[in-house]
Design a protein around this motif. Sequence first.
Motif, PDB file in Angstrom:
ATOM      1  N   LEU A  23     -29.213   6.447  88.384  1.00 47.52           N
ATOM      2  CA  LEU A  23     -30.508   5.761  88.471  1.00 47.52           C
ATOM      3  C   LEU A  23     -31.448   6.465  89.440  1.00 47.52           C
ATOM      4  N   ILE A  24     -30.898   6.921  90.564  1.00 47.62           N
ATOM      5  CA  ILE A  24     -31.728   7.624  91.544  1.00 47.62           C
ATOM      6  C   ILE A  24     -32.313   8.898  90.946  1.00 47.62           C
ATOM      7  N   VAL A  25     -31.588   9.568  90.096  1.00 45.79           N
ATOM      8  CA  VAL A  25     -32.063  10.802  89.463  1.00 45.79           C
ATOM      9  C   VAL A  25     -32.988  10.500  88.283  1.00 45.79           C
ATOM     10  N   LEU A  26     -32.632   9.530  87.448  1.00 44.41           N
ATOM     11  CA  LEU A  26     -33.364   9.299  86.201  1.00 44.41           C
ATOM     12  C   LEU A  26     -34.624   8.452  86.346  1.00 44.41           C
ATOM     13  N   LEU A  27     -34.677   7.512  87.286  1.00 45.93           N
ATOM     14  CA  LEU A  27     -35.867   6.672  87.426  1.00 45.93           C
ATOM     15  C   LEU A  27     -37.130   7.464  87.777  1.00 45.93           C
ATOM     16  N   PRO A  28     -37.105   8.403  88.715  1.00 47.38           N
ATOM     17  CA  PRO A  28     -38.324   9.191  88.951  1.00 47.38           C
ATOM     18  C   PRO A  28     -38.744  10.001  87.724  1.00 47.38           C
ATOM     19  N   LEU A  29     -37.773  10.537  86.986  1.00 50.85           N
ATOM     20  CA  LEU A  29     -38.113  11.282  85.770  1.00 50.85           C
ATOM     21  C   LEU A  29     -38.749  10.365  84.729  1.00 50.85           C
ATOM     22  N   LEU A  30     -38.228   9.168  84.580  1.00 50.08           N
ATOM     23  CA  LEU A  30     -38.811   8.202  83.664  1.00 50.08           C
ATOM     24  C   LEU A  30     -40.219   7.819  84.115  1.00 50.08           C
ATOM     25  N   GLY A  31     -40.401   7.650  85.408  1.00 43.85           N
ATOM     26  CA  GLY A  31     -41.727   7.330  85.941  1.00 43.85           C
ATOM     27  C   GLY A  31     -42.739   8.433  85.660  1.00 43.85           C
TER      28      GLY A  31
END
Length: 163
Positions: A23-31
């Motif tokens: 989640l820490i890696v993927l949430l900024p990318l999704l944002g």
Amino acid sequence: MKLIRPSLLQSTWRRRGLILSLLIVLLPLLGLYLYGQLRTPGAMLTSENYMDRPIGSFWVNDFWGGNLAVMGAGGIMCCRRVDGPTAKVVWILSMSKTQEDQGRQIERHEIELPMPPRSRNDRYLHVRFDPGNQVRLGWSPDLFSPFSPRPDRSQPNEQGSQP
């Protein structure tokens, strides 16, 4: 040899740690992806001059558009955000050698116009300078001017074949 099996509690915490790391890696990318999809893209500026004097330089909201010959079209200046409810257009009229010999002076003009509505597919802001220092702004998804009729593709071309 005896295998040591982790306890159920250790397995649960290991899974939680792995999920949290993802989640820490993927949430900024999704944002970043969502930000790119939702924001208005930058614009390309193109222009036309239908006045009897060349334009030495012009700007739309401090976005430099280049210079324009008499009865000519300009190139494309890329890419910058052009937004807001109004657009400030500034232009400097230059002159030909003949006009200079006639005693004409370099003139600076400025006008604030309402920004025309822009659809999601519009990429080009067209600036048209008409006689009498009249300025028009219009958006289009391609290089066809929004101020001129679009070519009719259903008509045959000069050779008689369909495009």
